[in-house]
Motif scaffolding. Structure first.
Motif, mmCIF file in Angstrom:
data_model
loop_
_atom_site.group_PDB
_atom_site.id
_atom_site.type_symbol
_atom_site.label_atom_id
_atom_site.label_comp_id
_atom_site.label_asym_id
_atom_site.label_seq_id
_atom_site.Cartn_x
_atom_site.Cartn_y
_atom_site.Cartn_z
ATOM 1 N N ILE A 326 0.834 -1.212 0.000
ATOM 2 C CA ILE A 326 0.000 0.000 0.000
ATOM 3 C C ILE A 326 0.861 1.250 0.000
ATOM 4 O O ILE A 326 0.606 2.207 -0.755
ATOM 5 N N PHE A 327 1.901 1.264 0.833
ATOM 6 C CA PHE A 327 2.738 2.466 0.919
ATOM 7 C C PHE A 327 3.486 2.715 -0.387
ATOM 8 O O PHE A 327 3.504 3.841 -0.901
ATOM 9 N N ILE A 328 4.114 1.684 -0.948
ATOM 10 C CA ILE A 328 4.880 1.857 -2.183
ATOM 11 C C ILE A 328 3.967 2.266 -3.329
ATOM 12 O O ILE A 328 4.291 3.175 -4.116
ATOM 13 N N LEU A 329 2.802 1.623 -3.445
ATOM 14 C CA LEU A 329 1.866 1.971 -4.510
ATOM 15 C C LEU A 329 1.371 3.400 -4.358
ATOM 16 O O LEU A 329 1.319 4.158 -5.337
ATOM 17 N N ALA A 330 1.009 3.790 -3.126
ATOM 18 C CA ALA A 330 0.517 5.155 -2.899
ATOM 19 C C ALA A 330 1.587 6.190 -3.213
ATOM 20 O O ALA A 330 1.293 7.227 -3.822
ATOM 21 N N PHE A 331 2.832 5.915 -2.841
ATOM 22 C CA PHE A 331 3.886 6.894 -3.085
ATOM 23 C C PHE A 331 4.186 6.999 -4.582
ATOM 24 O O PHE A 331 4.446 8.092 -5.106
ATOM 25 N N ASN A 332 4.153 5.882 -5.303
ATOM 26 C CA ASN A 332 4.391 5.937 -6.739
ATOM 27 C C ASN A 332 3.276 6.698 -7.461
ATOM 28 O O ASN A 332 3.539 7.494 -8.375
ATOM 29 N N LEU A 333 2.022 6.437 -7.072
ATOM 30 C CA LEU A 333 0.914 7.177 -7.666
ATOM 31 C C LEU A 333 0.971 8.655 -7.289
ATOM 32 O O LEU A 333 0.612 9.525 -8.096
ATOM 33 N N LEU A 334 1.432 8.943 -6.079
ATOM 34 C CA LEU A 334 1.613 10.338 -5.682
ATOM 35 C C LEU A 334 2.658 11.015 -6.559
ATOM 36 O O LEU A 334 2.497 12.177 -6.952
#
Length: 348
Positions: A326-334
């Motif tokens: 969740i964290f890696i995906l959210a940061f990449n989308l950010l």
């Protein structure tokens, strides 16, 4: 001048004085044409991106949870260091069976242990995850800031001054890029610790953290330096830079006032991509056994411990894995949203 009055026999009003009407139109036009800075425009575009806003909220939540880890763990009533499966103090509340596996459902999830317990030792997984996130996130944040600062300085100097300065900085960058980073991390970390710490003694946690920071910093700034250099090379020939030179501005002032504000966008976007990559690298080092070790909680160590018990207790890797994804995906989308906010033409 007479004041405007209603025309006789008509329900409409006589037109206002032309001068007053023109003044009112100008005032309205000034309000409509009020300028906004690039930062304000970027913020307006970002707020309209629902994906970016949600991902930013998720990222902030993770950092707040990591910062408040001691408070959250205290609320749960556990800690990441107590061996609940072996400590006689907790013998009346067993958490492991005779085979060392968690009692109960889904890895021992209960009111006392929100995410279950670790096989064999019985340590609380929620407490280990919170402190592991705290270790990984803030280590990665420190490393990423160092990488960004170093890369920006070297890229600015090489790109603006060019010539021999750019040539030698380029050769230094190529030299560091020649190292196979992942293999070098594994090989060099034990050398660094053994050089300063007696092999007979246990390596302090603070020294391991410092060694990881130095190794990742030394071998990670090159990408940022090349990005900044290429951007500065295109900017230094622009009209506003030439005008500043003609006006007698010093190189330092030109870099600070003319060039640096125009490379904030790629720097910020690169930062949003670099931080998740650094977190994964730190986790990889701990997973490989050359990063953080017992008893320091770390995201990578949770996966290393979970891999040993994957067949008997697959639930142990569930919560750390979900949190990391969740964290890696959210940061990449950010990062994608930040890039689109700075450059609308690159929108998805």
């Amino acid at each position: 001048m007479t004041s405007p009055t209603k025309a006789e026999g008509s329900g409409s009003a006589v037109a206002l004085d032309p001068e007053l009407e023109a003044t009112s139109a100008v005032a309205k036009g000034e309000q409509k044409l009020e300028g906004r800075s690039p930062g304000q425009l970027m913020w307006q575009r970002f707020k309209r991106d629902r994906t970016g806003v949600v991902c930013a909220a998720i990222v902030i939540f993770f950092f707040v949870a990591a910062l408040a880890a001691p408070l959250l763990v205290k609320l749960s009533g556990a800690d990441p260091y107590t061996l609940y499966g072996q400590d006689p103090t907790y013998a009346d509340e067993p958490v492991l069976d005779e085979f060392g596996l968690p009692l109960g459902y889904f890895g021992g999830v209960s009111g006392s242990h929100w995410f279950g317990v670790e096989p064999q030792y019985g340590r609380d997984l929620f407490a280990m995850l919170m402190y592991g996130m705290r270790t990984s996130l803030f280590m990665a944040l420190g490393v990423t800031v160092l990488l960004m600062v170093t890369g920006v300085i070297i890229g600015l100097v090489g790109g603006y001054f060019g010539g021999r300065v750019d040539y030698w900085l380029g050769r230094i960058t190529d030299f560091f890029l020649s190292f196979p980073s992942q293999l070098f991390f594994i090989a060099f970390m034990p050398v660094v610790t053994a050089f300063f710490v007696d092999p007979q003694e246990e390596t302090p946690t603070y020294f391991r953290a410092l060694a990881i920071l130095v190794v990742l910093w030394v071998l990670g700034w090159m990408g940022m330096a090349r990005l900044v250099r290429s951007t500065v090379l295109s900017l230094r020939e622009r009209e506003f830079v030439e005008a500043a030179k003609v006006a007698g501005a010093s190189p330092g002032r030109i870099v600070r006032k003319e060039i640096l504000p125009n490379i904030v966008s790629p720097i910020l976007v690169q930062f949003t991509y670099q931080l998740p990559s650094t977190i994964l690298t730190i986790a990889f080092l701990s997973f490989a056994g050359v990063g953080f070790v017992e008893p320091t909680p770390d995201w990578g160590r949770l996966f290393a411990a979970g891999a040993k018990h994957a067949e008997q207790d697959p639930a142990f890797m569930f919560f750390p894995g979900i949190a990391l994804v969740i964290f890696i995906l959210a940061f990449n989308l950010l990062g994608d949203s930040v890039r689109d906010a700075f450059d609308p033409k690159s929108g998805r």
